[in-house]
Design an enzyme around this catalytic site. Structure first.
Site, mmCIF file in Angstrom:
data_model
loop_
_atom_site.group_PDB
_atom_site.id
_atom_site.type_symbol
_atom_site.label_atom_id
_atom_site.label_comp_id
_atom_site.label_asym_id
_atom_site.label_seq_id
_atom_site.Cartn_x
_atom_site.Cartn_y
_atom_site.Cartn_z
ATOM 1 N N ARG A 1 51.298 48.934 46.802
ATOM 2 C CA ARG A 1 51.175 49.778 45.601
ATOM 3 C C ARG A 1 50.159 50.882 45.788
ATOM 4 N NH1 ARG A 1 50.778 44.587 42.261
ATOM 5 N NH2 ARG A 1 50.904 43.794 44.363
ATOM 6 N N GLU A 47 43.250 33.204 49.524
ATOM 7 C CA GLU A 47 42.996 31.910 48.886
ATOM 8 C C GLU A 47 43.379 30.773 49.844
ATOM 9 O OE1 GLU A 47 44.693 31.751 45.038
ATOM 10 O OE2 GLU A 47 43.673 29.871 44.517
HETATM 11 P P1 AMP Z 1 41.857 40.922 46.436
HETATM 12 O O1 AMP Z 1 41.891 41.077 47.927
HETATM 13 O O2 AMP Z 1 41.602 39.533 45.966
HETATM 14 O O3 AMP Z 1 40.910 41.942 45.796
HETATM 15 O O4 AMP Z 1 43.322 41.260 45.899
HETATM 16 C C1 AMP Z 1 43.746 42.574 45.753
HETATM 17 C C2 AMP Z 1 45.178 42.760 46.172
HETATM 18 O O5 AMP Z 1 46.019 41.725 45.684
HETATM 19 C C3 AMP Z 1 45.701 44.080 45.622
HETATM 20 O O6 AMP Z 1 46.450 44.722 46.639
HETATM 21 C C4 AMP Z 1 46.559 43.660 44.440
HETATM 22 O O7 AMP Z 1 47.742 44.413 44.407
HETATM 23 C C5 AMP Z 1 46.859 42.178 44.619
HETATM 24 N N1 AMP Z 1 46.512 41.366 43.434
HETATM 25 C C6 AMP Z 1 45.528 40.434 43.354
HETATM 26 N N2 AMP Z 1 45.492 39.846 42.141
HETATM 27 C C7 AMP Z 1 46.456 40.451 41.402
HETATM 28 C C8 AMP Z 1 46.904 40.313 40.029
HETATM 29 N N3 AMP Z 1 46.342 39.437 39.175
HETATM 30 N N4 AMP Z 1 47.920 41.109 39.625
HETATM 31 C C9 AMP Z 1 48.492 41.990 40.460
HETATM 32 N N5 AMP Z 1 48.122 42.173 41.754
HETATM 33 C C10 AMP Z 1 47.115 41.417 42.232
#
Ligand code: AMP
Length: 177
Positions: free
Chosen positions: A60, A97
Protein backbone atom coordinates in the site's frame (compact mmCIF):
# COMPACT_ATOMS: atom_id res chain seq x y z
CA UNK A 1 -9.05 16.53 9.84
CA UNK A 2 -8.36 13.15 11.54
CA UNK A 3 -12.15 12.55 11.68
CA UNK A 4 -12.49 13.45 7.99
CA UNK A 5 -9.84 10.84 7.13
CA UNK A 6 -11.20 8.28 9.61
CA UNK A 7 -14.71 8.52 8.15
CA UNK A 8 -13.18 7.22 4.90
CA UNK A 9 -11.24 4.31 6.46
CA UNK A 10 -13.07 0.99 6.85
CA UNK A 11 -12.38 -1.25 9.85
CA UNK A 12 -12.68 -5.02 9.42
CA UNK A 13 -12.64 -6.84 12.77
CA UNK A 14 -10.75 -10.16 13.04
CA UNK A 15 -8.96 -9.82 9.68
CA UNK A 16 -6.63 -11.47 8.69
CA UNK A 17 -6.64 -13.22 12.08
CA UNK A 18 -8.84 -13.05 15.17
CA UNK A 19 -8.15 -10.05 17.39
CA UNK A 20 -6.80 -7.76 14.64
CA UNK A 21 -8.80 -4.68 13.67
CA UNK A 22 -7.79 -4.33 10.02
CA UNK A 23 -7.72 -0.68 8.95
CA UNK A 24 -8.67 -0.79 5.27
CA UNK A 25 -7.60 2.31 3.32
CA UNK A 26 -9.07 1.14 -0.03
CA UNK A 27 -12.23 3.11 0.85
CA UNK A 28 -10.09 6.23 1.30
CA UNK A 29 -8.20 5.64 -1.96
CA UNK A 30 -11.34 5.08 -4.04
CA UNK A 31 -12.71 8.45 -2.90
CA UNK A 32 -11.24 11.13 -5.23
CA UNK A 33 -11.17 13.88 -2.58
CA UNK A 34 -10.04 11.44 0.10
CA UNK A 35 -7.07 10.20 -1.93
CA UNK A 36 -5.98 13.72 -2.88
CA UNK A 37 -6.39 15.07 0.66
CA UNK A 38 -4.45 12.15 2.13
CA UNK A 39 -1.57 12.75 -0.28
CA UNK A 40 -1.63 16.52 0.37
CA UNK A 41 -1.60 16.02 4.14
CA UNK A 42 1.12 13.37 4.02
CA UNK A 43 3.55 15.84 2.43
CA UNK A 44 2.35 18.89 4.39
CA UNK A 45 4.68 18.37 7.37
CA UNK A 46 7.65 18.17 5.02
CA UNK A 47 6.79 21.26 2.93
CA UNK A 48 9.78 23.52 2.46
CA UNK A 49 12.21 20.65 3.01
CA UNK A 50 14.34 19.43 0.16
CA UNK A 51 13.33 15.85 -0.65
CA UNK A 52 15.19 13.95 -3.35
CA UNK A 53 13.19 10.72 -3.47
CA UNK A 54 10.22 8.91 -1.93
CA UNK A 55 10.57 5.33 -0.66
CA UNK A 56 7.31 3.34 -0.44
CA UNK A 57 6.88 0.02 1.36
CA UNK A 58 5.11 -2.90 -0.41
CA UNK A 59 2.24 -2.85 -1.14
CA UNK A 60 0.00 0.00 0.00
CA UNK A 61 3.03 2.25 0.40
CA UNK A 62 3.43 2.01 -3.40
CA UNK A 63 0.03 3.60 -4.05
CA UNK A 64 0.52 6.48 -1.62
CA UNK A 65 4.26 6.85 -2.23
CA UNK A 66 3.86 6.96 -6.02
CA UNK A 67 1.28 9.72 -5.75
CA UNK A 68 3.42 11.64 -3.24
CA UNK A 69 6.52 11.34 -5.45
CA UNK A 70 4.49 12.68 -8.39
CA UNK A 71 3.25 15.57 -6.24
CA UNK A 72 6.81 16.43 -5.18
CA UNK A 73 8.17 15.88 -8.71
CA UNK A 74 10.78 13.44 -7.40
CA UNK A 75 11.63 9.79 -8.06
CA UNK A 76 9.99 6.80 -6.37
CA UNK A 77 11.78 3.77 -4.90
CA UNK A 78 10.01 0.52 -3.97
CA UNK A 79 11.00 -1.44 -0.86
CA UNK A 80 9.82 -5.00 -1.52
CA UNK A 81 9.58 -8.47 -0.03
CA UNK A 82 12.30 -11.03 -0.85
CA UNK A 83 12.50 -12.26 -4.46
CA UNK A 84 10.58 -9.38 -6.05
CA UNK A 85 13.30 -6.94 -7.11
CA UNK A 86 15.22 -8.05 -10.22
CA UNK A 87 18.56 -6.25 -9.71
CA UNK A 88 21.17 -6.48 -6.91
CA UNK A 89 19.66 -5.62 -3.52
CA UNK A 90 20.42 -4.74 0.08
CA UNK A 91 18.28 -6.78 2.48
CA UNK A 92 17.08 -6.32 6.03
CA UNK A 93 15.49 -8.94 8.26
CA UNK A 94 12.75 -7.90 10.67
CA UNK A 95 10.65 -9.62 13.30
CA UNK A 96 6.97 -10.41 12.85
CA UNK A 97 4.55 -11.69 15.48
CA UNK A 98 5.44 -15.21 14.31
CA UNK A 99 8.92 -15.53 12.82
CA UNK A 100 10.86 -13.13 10.63
CA UNK A 101 10.58 -11.57 7.19
CA UNK A 102 12.92 -9.69 4.89
CA UNK A 103 12.69 -6.43 2.95
CA UNK A 104 14.86 -5.46 -0.03
CA UNK A 105 15.92 -2.32 -1.90
CA UNK A 106 17.92 -1.99 -5.12
CA UNK A 107 21.55 -1.13 -4.29
CA UNK A 108 21.60 1.71 -6.86
CA UNK A 109 18.24 3.24 -5.92
CA UNK A 110 19.58 6.00 -3.66
CA UNK A 111 22.64 8.17 -4.30
CA UNK A 112 24.90 8.89 -1.34
CA UNK A 113 23.47 11.71 0.78
CA UNK A 114 20.07 11.89 -0.95
CA UNK A 115 17.21 12.99 1.29
CA UNK A 116 14.37 10.47 1.49
CA UNK A 117 10.73 10.60 2.56
CA UNK A 118 9.53 7.15 3.71
CA UNK A 119 5.85 6.29 3.10
CA UNK A 120 3.49 3.51 4.18
CA UNK A 121 -0.22 3.26 4.96
CA UNK A 122 0.04 2.30 8.63
CA UNK A 123 2.58 1.99 11.44
CA UNK A 124 1.88 -0.61 14.11
CA UNK A 125 4.87 -2.19 15.92
CA UNK A 126 7.22 -0.30 13.60
CA UNK A 127 9.17 -3.42 12.57
CA UNK A 128 8.50 -2.86 8.87
CA UNK A 129 9.35 0.86 8.97
CA UNK A 130 12.47 0.18 11.04
CA UNK A 131 13.71 -2.28 8.40
CA UNK A 132 13.00 0.29 5.66
CA UNK A 133 14.90 3.00 7.61
CA UNK A 134 17.90 0.64 7.92
CA UNK A 135 17.77 -0.14 4.17
CA UNK A 136 17.74 3.58 3.30
CA UNK A 137 20.71 4.11 5.62
CA UNK A 138 22.58 1.13 4.05
CA UNK A 139 22.21 2.91 0.69
CA UNK A 140 23.68 6.13 2.11
CA UNK A 141 20.36 7.99 2.18
CA UNK A 142 19.35 10.57 4.79
CA UNK A 143 15.77 10.44 6.02
CA UNK A 144 13.69 13.63 6.10
CA UNK A 145 10.90 11.72 7.81
CA UNK A 146 8.34 8.93 7.63
CA UNK A 147 4.71 9.61 6.70
CA UNK A 148 1.74 7.32 7.36
CA UNK A 149 -2.04 7.58 7.05
CA UNK A 150 -2.59 5.67 10.31
CA UNK A 151 -0.67 5.32 13.58
CA UNK A 152 -1.49 2.66 16.17
CA UNK A 153 0.33 4.40 19.06
CA UNK A 154 -0.42 1.67 21.62
CA UNK A 155 1.91 -0.63 19.66
CA UNK A 156 4.80 1.83 20.01
CA UNK A 157 6.05 1.79 16.41
CA UNK A 158 6.03 5.53 15.79
CA UNK A 159 7.96 6.10 19.02
CA UNK A 160 10.48 3.43 18.01
CA UNK A 161 11.11 5.23 14.71
CA UNK A 162 11.34 8.63 16.49
CA UNK A 163 13.90 7.07 18.84
CA UNK A 164 15.98 6.28 15.73
CA UNK A 165 16.06 10.05 15.09
CA UNK A 166 13.44 9.98 12.31
CA UNK A 167 10.54 12.46 12.27
CA UNK A 168 7.19 10.61 12.08
CA UNK A 169 3.94 12.07 10.76
CA UNK A 170 0.53 10.31 10.69
CA UNK A 171 -2.86 11.67 9.59
CA UNK A 172 -4.85 9.85 12.28
CA UNK A 173 -4.50 7.35 15.13
CA UNK A 174 -6.52 4.42 16.47
CA UNK A 175 -6.36 2.96 19.96
CA UNK A 176 -5.43 -0.69 20.37
CA UNK A 177 -4.38 -3.15 17.64
P1 AMP B 1 4.36 -3.06 11.73
O1 AMP B 1 5.61 -3.58 11.09
O2 AMP B 1 3.90 -3.84 12.91
O3 AMP B 1 4.46 -1.56 12.02
O4 AMP B 1 3.18 -3.24 10.66
C1 AMP B 1 3.02 -2.34 9.62
C2 AMP B 1 2.65 -3.02 8.33
O5 AMP B 1 1.65 -4.01 8.52
C3 AMP B 1 2.10 -1.99 7.35
O6 AMP B 1 2.65 -2.25 6.07
C4 AMP B 1 0.60 -2.22 7.40
O7 AMP B 1 0.05 -2.15 6.11
C5 AMP B 1 0.38 -3.60 8.02
N1 AMP B 1 -0.55 -3.58 9.17
C6 AMP B 1 -0.23 -3.83 10.46
N2 AMP B 1 -1.31 -3.77 11.27
C7 AMP B 1 -2.35 -3.43 10.47
C8 AMP B 1 -3.76 -3.17 10.71
N3 AMP B 1 -4.30 -3.25 11.94
N4 AMP B 1 -4.52 -2.84 9.64
C9 AMP B 1 -3.99 -2.76 8.41
N5 AMP B 1 -2.69 -2.98 8.11
C10 AMP B 1 -1.86 -3.32 9.13
Amino acid sequence: MPDWIKSRIRTIPDYPVKGIMFRDITTLLQDARGFRKAVDEMVYDFAGQKIDKVVGIEARGFILGGAIAHQLSVGFIPVRKAGKLPFETHSQTYTLEYGTDELHIHTDAILDGEVILLVDDLIATGGTAEAAVKLIQKCGGRIAGASFVIDLPDLGGAQKIRDMGVKVHALCAYEGH
